[in-house]
Design a protein around this motif. Structure first.
Motif, PDB file in Angstrom:
ATOM      1  N   ASP A 222      36.306  45.408  74.052  1.00  0.00           N
ATOM      2  CA  ASP A 222      35.793  45.735  75.382  1.00  0.00           C
ATOM      3  C   ASP A 222      34.272  45.841  75.394  1.00  0.00           C
ATOM      4  OD1 ASP A 222      35.607  47.923  73.787  1.00  0.00           O
ATOM      5  OD2 ASP A 222      36.557  49.331  75.168  1.00  0.00           O
ATOM      6  N   GLY A 223      33.632  45.338  74.321  1.00  0.00           N
ATOM      7  CA  GLY A 223      32.177  45.402  74.227  1.00  0.00           C
ATOM      8  C   GLY A 223      31.647  46.721  73.711  1.00  0.00           C
ATOM      9  N   SER A 224      32.521  47.587  73.211  1.00  0.00           N
ATOM     10  CA  SER A 224      32.078  48.875  72.700  1.00  0.00           C
ATOM     11  C   SER A 224      31.442  48.728  71.324  1.00  0.00           C
ATOM     12  CB  SER A 224      33.273  49.838  72.621  1.00  0.00           C
ATOM     13  OG  SER A 224      34.289  49.285  71.816  1.00  0.00           O
ATOM     14  N   GLU A 225      30.746  49.791  70.891  1.00  0.00           N
ATOM     15  CA  GLU A 225      30.068  49.780  69.591  1.00  0.00           C
ATOM     16  C   GLU A 225      31.106  49.961  68.485  1.00  0.00           C
ATOM     17  OE1 GLU A 225      26.972  52.686  69.516  1.00  0.00           O
ATOM     18  OE2 GLU A 225      25.527  51.376  70.504  1.00  0.00           O
ATOM     19  N   VAL A 226      31.497  48.861  67.887  1.00  0.00           N
ATOM     20  CA  VAL A 226      32.502  48.860  66.828  1.00  0.00           C
ATOM     21  C   VAL A 226      32.107  47.807  65.801  1.00  0.00           C
ATOM     22  CG1 VAL A 226      34.929  48.438  66.236  1.00  0.00           C
ATOM     23  CG2 VAL A 226      34.356  49.627  68.359  1.00  0.00           C
ATOM     24  N   GLY A 227      32.374  48.071  64.528  1.00  0.00           N
ATOM     25  CA  GLY A 227      32.153  47.080  63.481  1.00  0.00           C
ATOM     26  C   GLY A 227      31.010  47.447  62.560  1.00  0.00           C
ATOM     27  N   GLY A 228      30.978  46.750  61.426  1.00  0.00           N
ATOM     28  CA  GLY A 228      29.888  46.937  60.489  1.00  0.00           C
ATOM     29  C   GLY A 228      29.993  48.179  59.631  1.00  0.00           C
ATOM     30  N   ASP A 229      31.219  48.678  59.403  1.00  0.00           N
ATOM     31  CA  ASP A 229      31.380  49.816  58.492  1.00  0.00           C
ATOM     32  C   ASP A 229      30.895  49.438  57.091  1.00  0.00           C
ATOM     33  OD1 ASP A 229      32.686  50.812  60.703  1.00  0.00           O
ATOM     34  OD2 ASP A 229      34.651  50.978  59.739  1.00  0.00           O
ATOM     35  N   THR A 230      30.597  50.447  56.292  1.00  0.00           N
ATOM     36  CA  THR A 230      30.247  50.246  54.884  1.00  0.00           C
ATOM     37  C   THR A 230      31.229  51.029  54.023  1.00  0.00           C
ATOM     38  OG1 THR A 230      27.904  50.026  55.477  1.00  0.00           O
ATOM     39  CG2 THR A 230      28.419  50.396  53.155  1.00  0.00           C
ATOM     40  N   ILE A 231      31.603  50.437  52.883  1.00  0.00           N
ATOM     41  CA  ILE A 231      32.512  51.084  51.944  1.00  0.00           C
ATOM     42  C   ILE A 231      31.785  51.305  50.621  1.00  0.00           C
ATOM     43  CG2 ILE A 231      34.776  50.983  50.840  1.00  0.00           C
ATOM     44  CD1 ILE A 231      35.611  48.901  52.833  1.00  0.00           C
ATOM     45  N   TRP A 232      31.985  52.486  50.053  1.00  0.00           N
ATOM     46  CA  TRP A 232      31.464  52.800  48.718  1.00  0.00           C
ATOM     47  C   TRP A 232      32.625  53.102  47.787  1.00  0.00           C
ATOM     48  CZ3 TRP A 232      28.784  53.951  53.076  1.00  0.00           C
ATOM     49  CH2 TRP A 232      27.405  53.706  53.092  1.00  0.00           C
ATOM     50  N   ALA A 233      32.468  52.765  46.514  1.00  0.00           N
ATOM     51  CA  ALA A 233      33.447  53.101  45.480  1.00  0.00           C
ATOM     52  C   ALA A 233      32.745  53.891  44.381  1.00  0.00           C
ATOM     53  CB  ALA A 233      34.084  51.837  44.901  1.00  0.00           C
ATOM     54  N   SER A 234      33.450  54.835  43.802  1.00  0.00           N
ATOM     55  CA  SER A 234      32.884  55.711  42.773  1.00  0.00           C
ATOM     56  C   SER A 234      32.990  55.079  41.394  1.00  0.00           C
ATOM     57  CB  SER A 234      33.616  57.058  42.777  1.00  0.00           C
ATOM     58  OG  SER A 234      33.267  57.813  41.630  1.00  0.00           O
ATOM     59  N   GLY A 235      31.848  54.852  40.751  1.00  0.00           N
ATOM     60  CA  GLY A 235      31.846  54.352  39.377  1.00  0.00           C
ATOM     61  C   GLY A 235      32.392  55.358  38.395  1.00  0.00           C
ATOM     62  N   TYR A 236      32.181  56.666  38.669  1.00  0.00           N
ATOM     63  CA  TYR A 236      32.772  57.706  37.825  1.00  0.00           C
ATOM     64  C   TYR A 236      34.290  57.579  37.820  1.00  0.00           C
ATOM     65  CZ  TYR A 236      28.363  60.426  38.478  1.00  0.00           C
ATOM     66  OH  TYR A 236      27.068  60.874  38.514  1.00  0.00           O
ATOM     67  N   ALA A 237      34.864  57.533  39.048  1.00  0.00           N
ATOM     68  CA  ALA A 237      36.321  57.555  39.180  1.00  0.00           C
ATOM     69  C   ALA A 237      36.948  56.263  38.687  1.00  0.00           C
ATOM     70  CB  ALA A 237      36.704  57.820  40.634  1.00  0.00           C
ATOM     71  N   VAL A 238      36.312  55.129  38.997  1.00  0.00           N
ATOM     72  CA  VAL A 238      36.839  53.846  38.535  1.00  0.00           C
ATOM     73  C   VAL A 238      36.894  53.821  37.011  1.00  0.00           C
ATOM     74  CG1 VAL A 238      36.323  51.382  38.376  1.00  0.00           C
ATOM     75  CG2 VAL A 238      36.193  52.532  40.587  1.00  0.00           C
ATOM     76  N   TYR A 239      35.878  54.412  36.371  1.00  0.00           N
ATOM     77  CA  TYR A 239      35.855  54.402  34.914  1.00  0.00           C
ATOM     78  C   TYR A 239      36.985  55.247  34.323  1.00  0.00           C
ATOM     79  CZ  TYR A 239      34.161  54.295  30.160  1.00  0.00           C
ATOM     80  OH  TYR A 239      34.073  54.094  28.813  1.00  0.00           O
ATOM     81  N   GLU A 240      37.435  56.242  35.079  1.00  0.00           N
ATOM     82  CA  GLU A 240      38.551  57.078  34.633  1.00  0.00           C
ATOM     83  C   GLU A 240      39.909  56.495  35.029  1.00  0.00           C
ATOM     84  OE1 GLU A 240      36.009  61.201  35.407  1.00  0.00           O
ATOM     85  OE2 GLU A 240      37.650  60.622  36.728  1.00  0.00           O
ATOM     86  N   TYR A 241      39.877  55.419  35.803  1.00  0.00           N
ATOM     87  CA  TYR A 241      41.090  54.833  36.370  1.00  0.00           C
ATOM     88  C   TYR A 241      42.094  54.502  35.267  1.00  0.00           C
ATOM     89  CZ  TYR A 241      43.785  51.614  39.406  1.00  0.00           C
ATOM     90  OH  TYR A 241      44.754  50.980  40.130  1.00  0.00           O
ATOM     91  N   GLU A 242      43.372  54.758  35.571  1.00  0.00           N
ATOM     92  CA  GLU A 242      44.401  54.603  34.536  1.00  0.00           C
ATOM     93  C   GLU A 242      44.507  53.177  34.009  1.00  0.00           C
ATOM     94  OE1 GLU A 242      48.088  54.116  37.735  1.00  0.00           O
ATOM     95  OE2 GLU A 242      47.908  55.917  36.519  1.00  0.00           O
ATOM     96  N   ALA A 243      44.060  52.184  34.802  1.00  0.00           N
ATOM     97  CA  ALA A 243      44.100  50.798  34.335  1.00  0.00           C
ATOM     98  C   ALA A 243      43.134  50.566  33.183  1.00  0.00           C
ATOM     99  CB  ALA A 243      43.791  49.830  35.477  1.00  0.00           C
ATOM    100  N   LEU A 244      42.102  51.419  33.068  1.00  0.00           N
ATOM    101  CA  LEU A 244      41.157  51.308  31.959  1.00  0.00           C
ATOM    102  C   LEU A 244      41.640  52.246  30.844  1.00  0.00           C
ATOM    103  CD1 LEU A 244      37.703  51.247  33.774  1.00  0.00           C
ATOM    104  CD2 LEU A 244      39.228  49.361  33.233  1.00  0.00           C
ATOM    105  N   SER A 245      42.344  51.700  29.906  1.00  0.00           N
ATOM    106  CA  SER A 245      42.932  52.505  28.837  1.00  0.00           C
ATOM    107  C   SER A 245      41.836  53.119  27.969  1.00  0.00           C
ATOM    108  CB  SER A 245      43.828  51.632  27.965  1.00  0.00           C
ATOM    109  OG  SER A 245      43.043  50.667  27.273  1.00  0.00           O
ATOM    110  N   PRO A 246      42.158  54.183  27.252  1.00  0.00           N
ATOM    111  CA  PRO A 246      41.169  54.761  26.326  1.00  0.00           C
ATOM    112  C   PRO A 246      40.621  53.733  25.343  1.00  0.00           C
ATOM    113  CG  PRO A 246      43.007  56.258  26.605  1.00  0.00           C
ATOM    114  CD  PRO A 246      43.386  55.001  27.327  1.00  0.00           C
ATOM    115  N   LYS A 247      41.443  52.818  24.888  1.00  0.00           N
ATOM    116  CA  LYS A 247      40.966  51.794  23.956  1.00  0.00           C
ATOM    117  C   LYS A 247      39.965  50.869  24.632  1.00  0.00           C
ATOM    118  CE  LYS A 247      41.771  51.151  20.313  1.00  0.00           C
ATOM    119  NZ  LYS A 247      41.011  51.524  19.082  1.00  0.00           N
ATOM    120  N   LEU A 248      40.250  50.459  25.884  1.00  0.00           N
ATOM    121  CA  LEU A 248      39.313  49.589  26.598  1.00  0.00           C
ATOM    122  C   LEU A 248      38.010  50.324  26.865  1.00  0.00           C
ATOM    123  CD1 LEU A 248      38.521  47.009  28.037  1.00  0.00           C
ATOM    124  CD2 LEU A 248      39.754  47.807  30.063  1.00  0.00           C
ATOM    125  N   ARG A 249      38.091  51.607  27.252  1.00  0.00           N
ATOM    126  CA  ARG A 249      36.864  52.365  27.480  1.00  0.00           C
ATOM    127  C   ARG A 249      36.049  52.479  26.194  1.00  0.00           C
ATOM    128  NH1 ARG A 249      40.110  55.591  31.175  1.00  0.00           N
ATOM    129  NH2 ARG A 249      40.530  57.134  29.550  1.00  0.00           N
TER     130      ARG A 249
END
Length: 370
Positions: free
Chosen positions: A198-225
């Motif tokens: 309807d022409g309203s102000e919508v769009g252009g969101d930004t997303i951030w991801a945490s490098g701390y949390a991703v590094y702890e992510y279960e897919a990154l095994s202790p051996k891989l880390r």
């Protein structure tokens, strides 16, 4: 530092040879309006040369702050944690009015939470520059468009000419190829796209991801880390520079490639964070290319798909995001073509990335305190 005669705002010393010396951005006016009104290209790509960057000493102001952050948090009318792992909104504060103690504590909050948001910020671009410069020397981009007299500002600008805008929708950490990439980074959005049905102000969101949390992510095994902590990666600004020259842009410094640790340590929190990104990381040093590319591809997919460690911010006019470029990845959502979206980014440079073997993951450090 040079003080503007008309105002108590301090700006860094300007580099020599800036284009269009006759132009001066007026106070309280967006350069989106003032630069074209002066008959100049915006963002401006008029060539000028800068000396190549060399390593400079850096001390993070947040390091001396109170871990309780009481001066900052008690001054806010509300503190809203947007997700468990990343993103906090502060309500009722104007960043231009913060004391040095509060600014130092804000730096610590950003270091811990990855990104901090504040809405309805009453500050112009000069005050934004002054605020950013408090945290360190301001980065001038090697090739991005600038405000002619304020080269430390990176305009975030897309409109009906951005036909290839979706190609920029890549998870990244800003200019990670630099010797000392930015740390705390500030973006204020002053023009939002009218992309709603309807022409309203919508769009252009930004997303951030945490490098701390991703590094702890279960897919990154202790051996891989364990393996990742022994590796270094090449970050390159060459492709960006080549594109600038190919598209009649400009190149202000010699383009560089830099070697950084795959896992870096944050100097304030002491936490480990993953430090590779799809935009600028080109290879893992010392590994056969096919193996290195496979590891990088897996890490990029982990970053993109770790939805529980991401925060999506819906902008409003004059909202500000302040993030730690050392510990987060981000991407803008290009869902608003052909509408206009405009903001101004200021990025103080931080320390040269390093890895301290004695540092801990965020989870380990918080468990030790419990």
């Amino acid at each position: 530092m040079a003080i503007l005669a008309s105002s108590p705002v301090a700006l860094p010393e300007k580099p020599k040879g800036l284009p269009h010396p006759e132009y001066e951005t007026p106070r309280g006016v967006s350069p989106l309006e003032s630069v074209p009104k002066a008959g100049l290209q915006y963002p401006n790509y008029t060539p000028f040369k800068l000396p190549n960057l060399v390593e400079q000493p850096f001390t993070d102001r947040a390091a001396a702050s109170d871990p309780a952050k009481s001066a900052l948090l008690n001054a806010a009318s509300k503190v809203i944690h947007l997700t468990p792992d990343i993103g906090t909104e502060l309500v009722g504060l104007q960043i231009k009015d913060l004391t040095d103690t509060q600014k130092n504590e804000l730096g610590r909050l950003v270091a811990e939470r990855g990104v901090v948001f504040l809405r309805d910020q009453d500050l112009d671009v000069h005050e934004q520059i002054e605020f950013g410069a408090y945290y360190g020397p301001l980065h001038i981009h090697q090739m991005a468009g600038i405000i002619p007299d304020l080269p430390w500002v990176h305009p975030i600008h897309k409109d009906e000419t951005a036909v290839n805008g979706r190609s920029h929708q890549i998870w990244h950490s800003d200019v990670s190829y630099e010797i000392q990439p930015p740390g705390l980074t500030m973006l204020r959005m002053d023009t939002l796209p009218n992309a709603g049905p309807d022409g309203s102000e919508v769009g252009g969101d930004t997303i951030w991801a945490s490098g701390y949390a991703v590094y702890e992510y279960e897919a990154l095994s202790p051996k891989l880390r364990e393996i990742l902590e022994t590796l270094e990666a090449k970050h390159s600004g060459l492709a960006q520079a080549e594109k600038a020259l190919r598209t009649n842009g400009c190149l202000r410094r010699d383009p560089i490639e830099t070697i950084h640790p795959v896992v870096r340590t944050h100097p304030v929190t002491g936490w480990k964070t993953l430090y590779v990104n799809q935009n600028f990381t080109k290879e893992l040093v010392g590994l056969e290319k096919r193996l290195g590319d496979a590891i990088l591809d897996d890490l990029y997919r982990t970053i993109a798909e770790s939805y529980e460690y991401q925060v999506r911010w819906k902008w409003s006019k004059n909202a500000v995001a302040i993030w730690d470029n050392r510990t987060t990845f981000h991407t803008g959502i290009f869902d608003y073509f052909p509408h206009l979206r405009h903001g101004l980014r200021v990025a103080p440079q931080a320390e040269k990335p390093y890895f301290d073997p004695a540092s801990k993951t965020r989870a380990e450090a918080l468990n030790d305190k419990a």
